[in-house]
Design a protein around this motif. Structure first.
Motif, PDB file in Angstrom:
ATOM      1  N   GLY A  55      72.274  30.591  49.510  1.00 35.18           N
ATOM      2  CA  GLY A  55      71.772  31.158  50.756  1.00 35.18           C
ATOM      3  C   GLY A  55      70.726  30.275  51.422  1.00 35.18           C
ATOM      4  N   LEU A  56      69.579  30.863  51.755  1.00 34.18           N
ATOM      5  CA  LEU A  56      68.526  30.157  52.495  1.00 34.18           C
ATOM      6  C   LEU A  56      67.450  29.549  51.594  1.00 34.18           C
ATOM      7  CD1 LEU A  56      67.995  32.725  55.410  1.00 34.18           C
ATOM      8  CD2 LEU A  56      69.402  30.655  55.428  1.00 34.18           C
ATOM      9  N   GLU A  57      67.737  29.425  50.306  1.00 34.32           N
ATOM     10  CA  GLU A  57      66.736  28.906  49.373  1.00 34.32           C
ATOM     11  C   GLU A  57      66.328  27.469  49.693  1.00 34.32           C
ATOM     12  OE1 GLU A  57      65.069  30.551  47.069  1.00 34.32           O
ATOM     13  OE2 GLU A  57      66.102  32.345  47.782  1.00 34.32           O
ATOM     14  N   ASN A  58      67.279  26.672  50.152  1.00 32.83           N
ATOM     15  CA  ASN A  58      66.940  25.283  50.500  1.00 32.83           C
ATOM     16  C   ASN A  58      65.943  25.235  51.654  1.00 32.83           C
ATOM     17  OD1 ASN A  58      68.528  23.785  48.626  1.00 32.83           O
ATOM     18  ND2 ASN A  58      70.355  24.250  49.827  1.00 32.83           N
ATOM     19  N   PHE A  59      66.088  26.142  52.612  1.00 31.90           N
ATOM     20  CA  PHE A  59      65.165  26.188  53.745  1.00 31.90           C
ATOM     21  C   PHE A  59      63.775  26.628  53.293  1.00 31.90           C
ATOM     22  CE2 PHE A  59      69.341  26.565  55.652  1.00 31.90           C
ATOM     23  CZ  PHE A  59      69.259  25.736  56.745  1.00 31.90           C
ATOM     24  N   LYS A  60      63.724  27.577  52.369  1.00 35.06           N
ATOM     25  CA  LYS A  60      62.436  28.011  51.832  1.00 35.06           C
ATOM     26  C   LYS A  60      61.770  26.876  51.064  1.00 35.06           C
ATOM     27  CE  LYS A  60      63.814  32.882  51.332  1.00 35.06           C
ATOM     28  NZ  LYS A  60      64.050  33.982  50.361  1.00 35.06           N
ATOM     29  N   ALA A  61      62.580  26.112  50.322  1.00 32.48           N
ATOM     30  CA  ALA A  61      62.029  25.060  49.469  1.00 32.48           C
ATOM     31  C   ALA A  61      61.378  23.947  50.284  1.00 32.48           C
ATOM     32  CB  ALA A  61      63.134  24.475  48.587  1.00 32.48           C
ATOM     33  N   ILE A  62      61.995  23.573  51.402  1.00 33.17           N
ATOM     34  CA  ILE A  62      61.433  22.455  52.179  1.00 33.17           C
ATOM     35  C   ILE A  62      60.141  22.842  52.889  1.00 33.17           C
ATOM     36  CG2 ILE A  62      63.676  21.366  52.502  1.00 33.17           C
ATOM     37  CD1 ILE A  62      63.780  22.493  55.294  1.00 33.17           C
ATOM     38  N   PHE A  63      59.868  24.148  53.018  1.00 37.93           N
ATOM     39  CA  PHE A  63      58.623  24.592  53.635  1.00 37.93           C
ATOM     40  C   PHE A  63      57.550  24.932  52.606  1.00 37.93           C
ATOM     41  CE2 PHE A  63      61.405  25.505  57.325  1.00 37.93           C
ATOM     42  CZ  PHE A  63      60.678  24.840  58.293  1.00 37.93           C
ATOM     43  N   THR A  64      57.967  25.390  51.436  1.00 37.85           N
ATOM     44  CA  THR A  64      57.004  25.809  50.415  1.00 37.85           C
ATOM     45  C   THR A  64      56.671  24.710  49.425  1.00 37.85           C
ATOM     46  OG1 THR A  64      58.820  26.700  49.068  1.00 37.85           O
ATOM     47  CG2 THR A  64      57.714  28.213  50.580  1.00 37.85           C
ATOM     48  N   ALA A  65      57.419  23.602  49.448  1.00 33.90           N
ATOM     49  CA  ALA A  65      57.138  22.508  48.514  1.00 33.90           C
ATOM     50  C   ALA A  65      55.791  21.879  48.853  1.00 33.90           C
ATOM     51  CB  ALA A  65      58.246  21.454  48.591  1.00 33.90           C
ATOM     52  N   GLY A  66      55.168  21.248  47.841  1.00 31.25           N
ATOM     53  CA  GLY A  66      53.879  20.615  48.063  1.00 31.25           C
ATOM     54  C   GLY A  66      53.949  19.509  49.097  1.00 31.25           C
ATOM     55  N   ASP A  67      55.103  18.851  49.168  1.00 28.29           N
ATOM     56  CA  ASP A  67      55.324  17.796  50.149  1.00 28.29           C
ATOM     57  C   ASP A  67      55.818  18.444  51.435  1.00 28.29           C
ATOM     58  OD1 ASP A  67      55.036  15.164  50.575  1.00 28.29           O
ATOM     59  OD2 ASP A  67      57.017  14.573  49.879  1.00 28.29           O
ATOM     60  N   SER A  68      54.904  18.905  52.279  1.00 27.34           N
ATOM     61  CA  SER A  68      55.256  19.729  53.435  1.00 27.34           C
ATOM     62  C   SER A  68      56.023  18.928  54.483  1.00 27.34           C
ATOM     63  CB  SER A  68      53.985  20.311  54.064  1.00 27.34           C
ATOM     64  OG  SER A  68      54.295  20.993  55.249  1.00 27.34           O
ATOM     65  N   LEU A  69      57.043  19.568  55.045  1.00 23.73           N
ATOM     66  CA  LEU A  69      57.839  18.947  56.099  1.00 23.73           C
ATOM     67  C   LEU A  69      57.052  18.864  57.408  1.00 23.73           C
ATOM     68  CD1 LEU A  69      60.765  17.857  56.324  1.00 23.73           C
ATOM     69  CD2 LEU A  69      61.369  20.024  57.382  1.00 23.73           C
ATOM     70  N   GLY A  70      56.094  19.785  57.592  1.00 21.53           N
ATOM     71  CA  GLY A  70      55.285  19.770  58.806  1.00 21.53           C
ATOM     72  C   GLY A  70      54.490  18.485  58.952  1.00 21.53           C
ATOM     73  N   LYS A  71      54.055  17.904  57.834  1.00 17.18           N
ATOM     74  CA  LYS A  71      53.304  16.650  57.868  1.00 17.18           C
ATOM     75  C   LYS A  71      54.163  15.531  58.437  1.00 17.18           C
ATOM     76  CE  LYS A  71      51.084  13.296  54.807  1.00 17.18           C
ATOM     77  NZ  LYS A  71      50.703  12.981  53.398  1.00 17.18           N
ATOM     78  N   TYR A  72      55.426  15.489  58.014  1.00 23.77           N
ATOM     79  CA  TYR A  72      56.316  14.426  58.476  1.00 23.77           C
ATOM     80  C   TYR A  72      56.698  14.635  59.937  1.00 23.77           C
ATOM     81  CZ  TYR A  72      56.577  13.836  53.446  1.00 23.77           C
ATOM     82  OH  TYR A  72      56.252  13.668  52.135  1.00 23.77           O
ATOM     83  N   PHE A  73      56.813  15.879  60.351  1.00 23.46           N
ATOM     84  CA  PHE A  73      57.102  16.148  61.765  1.00 23.46           C
ATOM     85  C   PHE A  73      55.920  15.710  62.631  1.00 23.46           C
ATOM     86  CE2 PHE A  73      57.004  18.875  65.537  1.00 23.46           C
ATOM     87  CZ  PHE A  73      58.278  18.634  66.044  1.00 23.46           C
TER      88      PHE A  73
END
Length: 325
Positions: A65-83
């Motif tokens: 399901g949507l677990e991959n989407f949750k993982a990229i936001f909750t991981a310590g290596d935040s996707l927001g930093k790269y954006f």
């Protein structure tokens, strides 16, 4: 009967061209389906599955399901930093790009200035766009390395200044500047390369937009006593808005997909401290490790963000233009 036989015979010898149009456009749809549509749908599917490799062992695909989407936001290596990294470097390169491109487009299309050698200058400003990004990145890496030409010139100037001020041999040699250990310098170099590669292309597009404006409008404005700045802001910019929006949106899409320049310049590490790592560089890391689930999730998120931002830019900038029409 004889007439019917003649008509049927004529039909047999007549070439029907009605369906040839489908034959000519078929290659486009075949290539699009194979190389664009199927990979796009596959990416959407992979974003919902656990699918990766460990050595020679393949795990999955298992629907999560949507677990991959949750993982990229909750991981310590935040996707927001790269954006944020991507957005900062795009803005740093786009602002001077659009300003200089607008100035060049207006100068080259101004009949009053009648600049000489326009063909030569147009060729020169477009040439960086023909150079591969990898070549550009390697060139800048060599120029700004600790023992590169830029450090050599700075050291020579500083040493000569010190010799003049303090006497020969009185000052210690200057230490090299480590450009790639500084976040500000590395981001500036990435933005400079993007600016140099794309300002020529932007200039050509804006020139085409300005040349599409009726010259009588400029003449009427000058006759009415409008200054060059008033002509630019009151006549050129409003009529150039559709092309300007196109340039802005395509540049935004290209900026979000920024990859090759920072990838090569920082040796895929996004140094220093991943402050120059972009979203696509992070996506590439997942693909290199054969982790297709998070890679698909990042791709889908990137697709959605690009669509939303492009739609907002178009809606905000073109609403006044459409209302005036």
């Amino acid at each position: 009967m004889k007439n019917d036989v003649k008509k049927s015979a004529n039909r047999k010898h007549t070439i029907q061209y009605d369906n040839w149009g489908y034959v000519f456009i078929a290659p486009f749809f075949v290539i699009y389906i194979i190389f664009s549509l199927i990979p796009l749908l596959t990416t959407f599917i992979f974003s919902l599955f656990e699918y990766y490799r460990v050595g020679l062992l393949t795990v999955g695909p298992t629907f999560i399901g949507l677990e991959n989407f949750k993982a990229i936001f909750t991981a310590g290596d935040s996707l927001g930093k790269y954006f944020l990294n991507t957005l900062i470097m795009w803005v740093m390169g786009f602002v001077p790009q659009i300003i200089i491109s607008l100035l060049l487009a207006v100068w080259f299309t101004n009949t009053e200035l009648n600049l000489k050698g326009q063909g030569f200058f147009k060729t020169v400003i477009y040439m960086p766009n023909l150079i591969m990004a990898a070549t550009f990145a390697m060139l800048f890496f060599t120029l700004f390395s600790p023992n590169g030409p830029v450090n050599g010139m700075i050291r020579s100037i500083v040493d000569k200044t010190n010799e003049t001020a303090l006497g020969l041999g009185a000052a210690e040699p200057m230490k090299p500047i480590y450009f790639f250990t500084s976040t500000a310098w590395t981001r500036t170099l990435v933005a400079t390369m993007n600016f140099l590669m794309w300002y020529g292309n932007t200039t050509i597009l804006l020139m085409a937009g300005v040349m599409g404006i009726d010259n009588s409008l400029f003449e009427a404005a000058r006759i009415d006593g409008a200054s060059p700045s008033q002509v630019f802001f009151k006549v050129t910019m409003p009529l150039l808005l559709p092309i300007f929006v196109y340039v802005f949106i395509t540049s935004l899409i290209g900026g979000i997909q920024m990859f090759d320049v920072p990838q090569i310049l920082t040796n895929s590490a996004g140094t220093p401290d991943r402050t120059t790592m972009t979203i696509i560089m992070k996506l590439n890391n997942h693909l290199q490790s054969k982790n297709y689930g998070p890679a698909g999730a990042i791709s889908v998120l990137l697709f959605a963000v690009t669509g939303v931002l492009s739609g907002l830019v178009y809606k905000i900038t073109m609403s006044k233009y459409q209302n005036k029409r």
